[in-house]
Design a protein around this motif. Structure first.
Motif, PDB file in Angstrom:
ATOM      1  N   ILE A  44       0.936  -1.263  -0.004  1.00  0.00           N
ATOM      2  CA  ILE A  44       0.002  -0.003   0.116  1.00  0.00           C
ATOM      3  C   ILE A  44       0.824   1.247  -0.093  1.00  0.00           C
ATOM      4  O   ILE A  44       1.772   1.335   0.888  1.00  0.00           O
ATOM      5  N   TYR A  61      -6.570   1.521  -2.861  1.00  0.00           N
ATOM      6  CA  TYR A  61      -5.346   1.077  -3.594  1.00  0.00           C
ATOM      7  C   TYR A  61      -5.276  -0.228  -3.588  1.00  0.00           C
ATOM      8  O   TYR A  61      -5.639  -1.298  -2.840  1.00  0.00           O
ATOM      9  N   GLN A  75      -6.089   3.533   5.828  1.00  0.00           N
ATOM     10  CA  GLN A  75      -4.769   2.673   5.677  1.00  0.00           C
ATOM     11  C   GLN A  75      -4.741   1.920   6.926  1.00  0.00           C
ATOM     12  O   GLN A  75      -4.349   0.679   6.871  1.00  0.00           O
ATOM     13  N   MET A 132       3.632  -1.195   3.722  1.00  0.00           N
ATOM     14  CA  MET A 132       2.871   0.031   3.595  1.00  0.00           C
ATOM     15  C   MET A 132       3.854   1.182   3.813  1.00  0.00           C
ATOM     16  O   MET A 132       4.774   1.045   4.600  1.00  0.00           O
TER      17      MET A 132
END
Ligand code: DC
Length: 222
Positions: free
Chosen positions: A32, A68, A110, A121
């Motif tokens: 991500i 995403y 997130q 990430m």
């Protein structure tokens, strides 16, 4: 089931997105790129023609979905992976990402994205704010000249010929904005491992981080 959370932070041009994508591919984990999410919001705001300086302009985030997936970024169902790299977006993303409302919305997304499976990430505040309990935190650095050189090469590949001194200037300005903003500035987490990538190849950095990940997994039996 919660898997391994690998947080990678660093300034513009430190190579974090490329390196994170490669690690995810090698390990078959989910990647991500949170910078891409801030860019997608910036693109949408520019397209809507809202006042970028006004925090309330970003209320559109109540109904617009930024998402995403497999190294592609979507706004609602539209693939904006290429569009978010425009100069207009790059020049405005530091402003857009400085608003607490925008950050709150994206950090929520997130955190949720990290709940399932093994994830890598990357961003500016992953180890400090988004995933403070990440299993491994890495902070990538490189000197400004090297970061500018990398950006310059990327630009040339895309057919954009900008003088290297302008690229350096842009990076310095963005570093300054990202690290001095009030809300979640770029900061090294106390428990992050710092890797200076100035004299390392992408593969060397990838291998180093995978080695660190293996060590952590063996220790915790994740
Ligand atoms: O990594 P990038 O250059 O694509 O990021 C674009 C901008 O988004 C960057 O200038 C700062 C912001 N950003 C942020 O504030 N927090 C993150 N976690 C990721 C990016």
């Amino acid at each position: 089931m919660s898997g391994f959370n690998l947080a990678i932070d660093g300034p513009a041009g430190s190579g974090k997105s490329t390196i994170s994508a490669r690690i995810a591919k090698k390990l078959n984990w989910t990647h991500i790129d949170t910078g891409a999410m801030y860019r997608a919001v910036t693109l949408k705001a520019i397209e809507l023609g809202v006042n970028l300086e006004d925090e309330s302009s970003y209320r559109f985030l109540e109904s617009v979905v930024v998402h995403y997936d497999f190294d592609k970024i979507f706004v609602d169902d539209r693939d904006v992976t290429e569009a978010i790299r425009s100069e207009d977006v790059t020049n405005n993303v530091s402003l857009v990402s400085s608003f607490p409302y925008v950050r709150k919305k994206l950090v929520e997304l997130q955190k949720n994205a990290a709940l399932h499976g093994n994830i890598v990430m990357d961003g500016r505040d992953i180890g400090t704010v988004v995933l403070p309990n990440a299993d491994l935190k890495v902070f990538l650095t490189a000197n400004v000249e090297e970061r500018a050189k990398r950006r310059y090469k990327e630009n040339i590949k895309k057919g954009k010929d900008q003088h290297i001194s302008k690229v350096i200037e842009d990076i310095v300005v963005r570093d300054q904005k990202d690290s001095t903003r009030k809300e979640s500035p770029l900061r090294i987490a106390d428990d992050a491992i710092i890797i200076d990538t100035t004299y390392l190849t992408i593969d060397e950095v990838v291998d180093k981080i995978i080695e660190l990940t293996d060590k952590k997994e063996n220790k915790h039996g994740v």
